[in-house]
Design a protein around this motif. Structure first.
Motif, mmCIF file in Angstrom:
data_model
loop_
_atom_site.group_PDB
_atom_site.id
_atom_site.type_symbol
_atom_site.label_atom_id
_atom_site.label_comp_id
_atom_site.label_asym_id
_atom_site.label_seq_id
_atom_site.Cartn_x
_atom_site.Cartn_y
_atom_site.Cartn_z
ATOM 1 N N PRO A 1 3.678 -8.278 -9.784
ATOM 2 C CA PRO A 1 4.387 -8.874 -10.921
ATOM 3 C C PRO A 1 3.481 -9.134 -12.136
ATOM 4 C CG PRO A 1 4.816 -10.096 -8.896
ATOM 5 C CD PRO A 1 3.761 -9.089 -8.589
ATOM 6 N N THR A 2 2.187 -9.347 -11.914
ATOM 7 C CA THR A 2 1.301 -9.711 -13.016
ATOM 8 C C THR A 2 0.330 -8.618 -13.438
ATOM 9 O OG1 THR A 2 -0.236 -10.682 -11.438
ATOM 10 C CG2 THR A 2 1.372 -12.163 -12.450
ATOM 11 N N LYS A 3 0.199 -7.556 -12.658
ATOM 12 C CA LYS A 3 -0.785 -6.522 -12.971
ATOM 13 C C LYS A 3 -0.141 -5.139 -12.984
ATOM 14 C CE LYS A 3 -4.860 -8.720 -10.906
ATOM 15 N NZ LYS A 3 -5.921 -8.501 -9.912
ATOM 16 N N LYS A 4 -0.586 -4.315 -13.934
ATOM 17 C CA LYS A 4 -0.158 -2.927 -14.004
ATOM 18 C C LYS A 4 -1.313 -2.040 -13.560
ATOM 19 C CE LYS A 4 1.466 -1.210 -17.773
ATOM 20 N NZ LYS A 4 1.919 -0.900 -19.142
ATOM 21 N N TYR A 5 -0.995 -1.042 -12.728
ATOM 22 C CA TYR A 5 -2.002 -0.102 -12.245
ATOM 23 C C TYR A 5 -1.672 1.298 -12.733
ATOM 24 C CZ TYR A 5 -3.873 -3.813 -9.461
ATOM 25 O OH TYR A 5 -4.454 -4.990 -9.083
ATOM 26 N N ARG A 6 -2.689 1.986 -13.210
ATOM 27 C CA ARG A 6 -2.542 3.339 -13.749
ATOM 28 C C ARG A 6 -2.466 4.347 -12.603
ATOM 29 N NH1 ARG A 6 -7.064 6.981 -15.689
ATOM 30 N NH2 ARG A 6 -6.052 8.551 -16.970
ATOM 31 N N PRO A 7 -1.392 5.148 -12.515
ATOM 32 C CA PRO A 7 -1.298 6.177 -11.481
ATOM 33 C C PRO A 7 -2.363 7.246 -11.700
ATOM 34 C CG PRO A 7 0.787 5.964 -12.676
ATOM 35 C CD PRO A 7 -0.200 5.103 -13.361
ATOM 36 N N ASN A 8 -3.025 7.632 -10.630
ATOM 37 C CA ASN A 8 -4.222 8.438 -10.737
ATOM 38 C C ASN A 8 -4.371 9.291 -9.482
ATOM 39 O OD1 ASN A 8 -7.364 8.610 -10.494
ATOM 40 N ND2 ASN A 8 -7.054 7.756 -12.530
ATOM 41 N N VAL A 9 -5.069 10.414 -9.604
ATOM 42 C CA VAL A 9 -5.454 11.219 -8.441
ATOM 43 C C VAL A 9 -6.971 11.255 -8.371
ATOM 44 C CG1 VAL A 9 -3.413 12.685 -8.349
ATOM 45 C CG2 VAL A 9 -5.373 13.400 -9.724
ATOM 46 N N ALA A 10 -7.498 11.442 -7.180
ATOM 47 C CA ALA A 10 -8.946 11.569 -6.994
ATOM 48 C C ALA A 10 -9.206 12.661 -5.966
ATOM 49 C CB ALA A 10 -9.554 10.251 -6.533
ATOM 50 N N ALA A 11 -10.271 13.435 -6.204
ATOM 51 C CA ALA A 11 -10.635 14.539 -5.315
ATOM 52 C C ALA A 11 -11.923 14.210 -4.581
ATOM 53 C CB ALA A 11 -10.807 15.821 -6.118
ATOM 54 N N VAL A 12 -11.835 14.119 -3.262
ATOM 55 C CA VAL A 12 -13.019 14.023 -2.414
ATOM 56 C C VAL A 12 -13.373 15.473 -2.113
ATOM 57 C CG1 VAL A 12 -13.974 13.159 -0.248
ATOM 58 C CG2 VAL A 12 -12.185 11.845 -1.438
ATOM 59 N N ILE A 13 -14.382 15.978 -2.835
ATOM 60 C CA ILE A 13 -14.715 17.395 -2.758
ATOM 61 C C ILE A 13 -15.867 17.623 -1.788
ATOM 62 C CG2 ILE A 13 -15.482 19.424 -4.043
ATOM 63 C CD1 ILE A 13 -14.355 18.129 -6.572
ATOM 64 N N LEU A 14 -15.633 18.517 -0.840
ATOM 65 C CA LEU A 14 -16.676 18.934 0.092
ATOM 66 C C LEU A 14 -17.214 20.294 -0.356
ATOM 67 C CD1 LEU A 14 -14.807 17.965 3.356
ATOM 68 C CD2 LEU A 14 -16.746 16.766 2.340
ATOM 69 N N SER A 15 -18.477 20.533 -0.086
ATOM 70 C CA SER A 15 -19.081 21.815 -0.469
ATOM 71 C C SER A 15 -18.404 22.948 0.298
ATOM 72 C CB SER A 15 -20.582 21.803 -0.179
ATOM 73 O OG SER A 15 -20.813 21.990 1.196
ATOM 74 N N SER A 16 -18.630 24.165 -0.169
ATOM 75 C CA SER A 16 -18.041 25.331 0.488
ATOM 76 C C SER A 16 -18.627 25.562 1.886
ATOM 77 C CB SER A 16 -18.212 26.577 -0.381
ATOM 78 O OG SER A 16 -19.577 26.817 -0.612
ATOM 79 N N ALA A 17 -19.715 24.876 2.219
ATOM 80 C CA ALA A 17 -20.307 24.988 3.562
ATOM 81 C C ALA A 17 -19.522 24.211 4.616
ATOM 82 C CB ALA A 17 -21.756 24.502 3.543
ATOM 83 N N TYR A 18 -18.569 23.376 4.210
ATOM 84 C CA TYR A 18 -17.747 22.619 5.153
ATOM 85 C C TYR A 18 -16.937 23.613 5.986
ATOM 86 C CZ TYR A 18 -14.114 19.517 6.911
ATOM 87 O OH TYR A 18 -13.262 18.828 7.724
ATOM 88 N N PRO A 19 -16.795 23.438 7.291
ATOM 89 C CA PRO A 19 -17.119 22.288 8.119
ATOM 90 C C PRO A 19 -18.503 22.319 8.763
ATOM 91 C CG PRO A 19 -15.734 23.771 9.379
ATOM 92 C CD PRO A 19 -15.933 24.399 8.019
ATOM 93 N N LYS A 20 -19.257 23.410 8.560
ATOM 94 C CA LYS A 20 -20.608 23.450 9.157
ATOM 95 C C LYS A 20 -21.465 22.311 8.635
ATOM 96 C CE LYS A 20 -21.467 27.827 8.300
ATOM 97 N NZ LYS A 20 -22.237 29.028 8.065
ATOM 98 N N GLU A 21 -21.320 22.013 7.367
ATOM 99 C CA GLU A 21 -22.108 20.980 6.709
ATOM 100 C C GLU A 21 -21.151 20.097 5.922
ATOM 101 O OE1 GLU A 21 -24.828 21.540 3.012
ATOM 102 O OE2 GLU A 21 -25.921 22.294 4.764
ATOM 103 N N CYS A 22 -21.330 18.777 6.009
ATOM 104 C CA CYS A 22 -20.423 17.846 5.331
ATOM 105 C C CYS A 22 -21.170 17.151 4.194
ATOM 106 C CB CYS A 22 -19.885 16.830 6.340
ATOM 107 S SG CYS A 22 -18.511 15.870 5.698
ATOM 108 N N ARG A 23 -21.071 17.757 3.000
ATOM 109 C CA ARG A 23 -21.734 17.200 1.815
ATOM 110 C C ARG A 23 -20.686 16.999 0.731
ATOM 111 N NH1 ARG A 23 -26.884 16.697 1.946
ATOM 112 N NH2 ARG A 23 -27.382 17.164 -0.212
ATOM 113 N N PHE A 24 -20.767 15.840 0.077
ATOM 114 C CA PHE A 24 -19.769 15.414 -0.894
ATOM 115 C C PHE A 24 -20.237 15.621 -2.332
ATOM 116 C CE2 PHE A 24 -19.184 13.041 2.958
ATOM 117 C CZ PHE A 24 -17.810 12.969 3.116
#
Length: 169
Positions: free
Chosen positions: A15-38
């Motif tokens: 009721p008291t706060k407005k939140y801006r609708p937004n998207v976010a991308a958690v991007i993994l390298s092309s080596a995923y799934p062998k390597e998990c780097r953000f």
């Protein structure tokens, strides 16, 4: 704080706060799934502020469409594969010292997070039409939270926990 919302009521989350609708991308390298780097990038307008690519959802735009548009605008490519989408909308408040003018009266953002993998041989280009970032790097999950701007850490922890629970990380 978690919120399950539809796009229609995102801006009226409390009721008291407005939140801006937004998207976010958690991007993994092309080596995923062998390597998990953000992928994280340093904002060009805020010193030492590192984050995932993200941006507002335009009127009438779906979160997926916003994701692809924001990636083109911020990192110069939308050559990704969507691995998963967090079903919850995750919100955070802006710090008190952030310009209310810049964010048009919003108390914070409510975000739809996508876990994505860069396609092989994808080129990142931060020199977009309106550059938001001046550096980027790929980091381990352990290092990720060391870089992230403090007011976003809880949201990032929540989304990473979800993707881990689902078996992606």
């Amino acid at each position: 704080m978690k919120s399950s919302c539809t796009q229609e009521n995102l801006q009226h989350d409390t009721p008291t706060k407005k939140y801006r609708p937004n998207v976010a991308a958690v991007i993994l390298s092309s080596a995923y799934p062998k390597e998990c780097r953000f992928f994280i990038a340093q904002r060009s307008d805020i010193k030492d502020a590192w984050q995932f690519p993200q941006g507002g959802i335009d009127e009438g735009e779906s979160p997926r469409d916003a994701l692809f548009r924001e990636l083109r605008e911020e990192i110069g490519t939308d050559e990704i594969e969507i691995i998963s989408e967090c079903p919850e909308w995750i919100q955070y408040d802006f710090p008190k010292n952030m310009s209310k003018k810049k964010y048009k009266g919003f108390a914070g953002q409510i975000q739809k997070y996508f876990l994505v993998r860069l396609k092989n041989d994808t080129t990142i280009n931060l020199q977009t039409q309106e550059p938001e970032f001046n550096k980027y790097k790929f980091v381990s999950k352990k290092k990720l939270l060391e870089y992230v701007t403090p007011f976003k850490k809880e949201a990032y922890k929540q989304v990473l926990k979800y993707f881990k629970k689902e078996g992606y990380l």
